[in-house]
Design an enzyme around this catalytic site. Structure first.
Site, short mmCIF file in Angstrom:
data_model
loop_
_atom_site.label_atom_id
_atom_site.label_comp_id
_atom_site.label_asym_id
_atom_site.label_seq_id
_atom_site.Cartn_x
_atom_site.Cartn_y
_atom_site.Cartn_z
N GLU A 199 56.14 -9.43 20.09
CA GLU A 199 54.75 -9.72 20.49
C GLU A 199 54.11 -10.72 19.54
O GLU A 199 53.29 -11.54 19.95
CB GLU A 199 53.96 -8.39 20.55
CG GLU A 199 54.40 -7.57 21.77
CD GLU A 199 54.32 -6.07 21.60
OE1 GLU A 199 53.66 -5.59 20.66
OE2 GLU A 199 54.93 -5.36 22.43
N HIS A 241 57.92 -9.11 15.13
CA HIS A 241 57.94 -8.39 16.41
C HIS A 241 57.83 -9.41 17.55
O HIS A 241 57.14 -10.43 17.41
CB HIS A 241 56.80 -7.37 16.47
CG HIS A 241 56.95 -6.44 17.63
ND1 HIS A 241 56.58 -6.78 18.90
CD2 HIS A 241 57.46 -5.18 17.71
CE1 HIS A 241 56.85 -5.77 19.72
NE2 HIS A 241 57.38 -4.78 19.02
N SER A 274 61.43 1.06 24.98
CA SER A 274 61.35 2.22 25.89
C SER A 274 62.15 3.43 25.40
O SER A 274 62.77 4.14 26.20
CB SER A 274 61.75 1.83 27.31
OG SER A 274 60.84 0.86 27.83
N GLY A 289 57.58 2.43 20.40
CA GLY A 289 56.21 2.01 20.70
C GLY A 289 55.45 3.13 21.39
O GLY A 289 55.00 4.08 20.76
N GLY A 290 55.32 3.01 22.69
CA GLY A 290 54.49 3.93 23.48
C GLY A 290 54.68 5.41 23.15
O GLY A 290 53.70 6.14 22.98
N ASN A 300 55.75 2.35 16.02
CA ASN A 300 54.90 1.16 16.00
C ASN A 300 53.73 1.44 16.94
O ASN A 300 53.89 1.40 18.15
CB ASN A 300 55.71 -0.06 16.47
CG ASN A 300 54.86 -1.30 16.62
OD1 ASN A 300 53.69 -1.32 16.22
ND2 ASN A 300 55.44 -2.34 17.19
N TRP A 301 52.60 1.73 16.35
CA TRP A 301 51.45 2.15 17.17
C TRP A 301 50.75 0.96 17.84
O TRP A 301 49.87 1.14 18.66
CB TRP A 301 50.44 2.92 16.31
CG TRP A 301 50.97 4.22 15.78
CD1 TRP A 301 52.23 4.74 15.94
CD2 TRP A 301 50.25 5.19 15.00
NE1 TRP A 301 52.34 5.95 15.31
CE2 TRP A 301 51.13 6.25 14.72
CE3 TRP A 301 48.94 5.25 14.49
CZ2 TRP A 301 50.75 7.36 13.97
CZ3 TRP A 301 48.56 6.36 13.74
CH2 TRP A 301 49.46 7.41 13.48
N LYS A 302 51.14 -0.23 17.46
CA LYS A 302 50.53 -1.45 18.03
C LYS A 302 49.00 -1.36 17.94
O LYS A 302 48.48 -0.83 16.96
CB LYS A 302 51.05 -1.69 19.45
CG LYS A 302 52.59 -1.68 19.50
CD LYS A 302 53.18 -2.16 20.79
CE LYS A 302 54.70 -2.14 20.70
NZ LYS A 302 55.37 -2.65 21.88
N GLU A 330 65.31 -5.28 19.42
CA GLU A 330 64.43 -4.93 20.52
C GLU A 330 64.55 -5.97 21.64
O GLU A 330 63.91 -7.03 21.57
CB GLU A 330 62.97 -4.90 20.05
CG GLU A 330 62.70 -3.87 18.96
CD GLU A 330 61.24 -3.42 18.95
OE1 GLU A 330 61.02 -2.20 18.97
OE2 GLU A 330 60.34 -4.27 18.95
P1 13P Z 1 58.01 0.68 23.67
O1 13P Z 1 58.68 1.84 22.99
O2 13P Z 1 56.63 1.00 24.14
O3 13P Z 1 58.87 0.07 24.73
O4 13P Z 1 57.81 -0.45 22.54
C1 13P Z 1 58.89 -0.83 21.76
C2 13P Z 1 58.41 -1.67 20.64
O5 13P Z 1 57.97 -2.80 20.84
C3 13P Z 1 58.42 -1.10 19.29
O6 13P Z 1 58.19 -2.06 18.33
#
Ligand code: 13P
Length: 248
Positions: free
Chosen positions: A95, A93, A211, A232-233, A9-11, A165
């Site tokens: 967010e 998600h 994470s 994510g990151g 998930n590149w956000k 998550e």
């Molecule tokens: P991180 O891997 O950066 O903690 O993000 C997780 C996430 O929200 C994937 O959708």
């Protein structure tokens, strides 16, 4: 046997050229992986990523609206996602729930709409730190799972992916333990079994997210209930994401 699925998930990261470069690297490195690999770039990069004609790396979107078309300024429809090769869409998600006030009912509508176009939803559920501390983790994930699946049919359920998550683990560097995540994911599977029967529940892939890094992916993937990760990151770096997909 459930095929593991690891999604990035590149956000709100990566320009078109950066996205293309990352896709190229992943497609070249991951050809032989037994894992199903999905990347979810921002909307603006989907078309260019689709034009690469990737065979191994599948495309997903990070959100969509629950209508085919219409006067919904700023929104993206499943028709548009299909047009740029999306096979998956992340829905609900944390967010989106936190910053854009999305609720379970809206997520359910989107999931049903995605299926109308053959797009598979990756539905996110998870508790906040406050909720965890108050002992509400089970209640929260069960409610979110039931809510999000409210419009899914027995024919569709095996194509749903759920991502557990825990909100306190997202972008914090603080991950759940493999055992903890396995237990919650077991609860999510039991909830699906309650709704659709055990056979169906055994076919649904449930990811862990929060994470995830090259250093901890194996701990999750070796758990019996965990079928993949939503990253994510660490999915923004080709080296890290390749290492994650190639976990041992
Ligand atoms: P991180 O891997 O950066 O903690 O993000 C997780 C996430 O929200 C994937 O959708």
């Amino acid at each position: 046997m459930r095929t593991p699925i690891i999604a990035g998930n590149w956000k709100m990261h990566k320009t078109v050229s950066q996205a293309v470069e990352l896709c190229r690297k992943l497609e070249a490195a991951l050809q032989d992986s037994p894992v199903e690999v999905v990347v979810c770039p921002p909307f603006t990069a989907l078309s260019a990523a689709f034009a690469l004609g990737m065979s191994k790396v599948k495309l997903g979107a990070q959100n969509m609206y629950a209508a085919d078309k219409g006067a919904y300024t700023g929104e993206i429809s499943p028709v548009m996602l299909k047009d740029v090769g999306c096979q998956y869409v992340i829905l609900g998600h944390s967010e989106r729930r936190q910053y854009f006030k999305e609720d379970d009912e809206f997520v359910a509508e989107k999931a049903a709409k995605a299926f109308e176009y053959g797009i598979k939803p990756i539905i996110c559920v998870g508790e906040s730190l406050e909720q965890r501390r108050a002992g509400q983790t089970t209640e929260i994930v069960v409610t979110q799972t039931k809510g999000a699946l409210a419009k899914i049919t027995p024919d569709q359920i095996s194509d749903v992916v759920i991502a557990y998550e825990p909100i306190w683990a997202i972008g914090t560097g603080e991950n759940a333990t493999g055992a903890d995540a396995n237990e919650v994911i077991g609860t999510i599977r039991a909830t699906i079994a309650e709704l659709f029967g055990q056979d169906k529940a055994d076919q649904v892939r449930i990811q862990y997210g929060g994470s995830v890094k090259p250093e901890n992916i194996a701990e999750f993937m070796h758990q019996p209930e965990i079928d993949g990760a939503l990253v994510g990151g660490a999915s923004l770096s080709a080296d890290d994401f390749i290492k994650i997909v190639q976990y041992k």
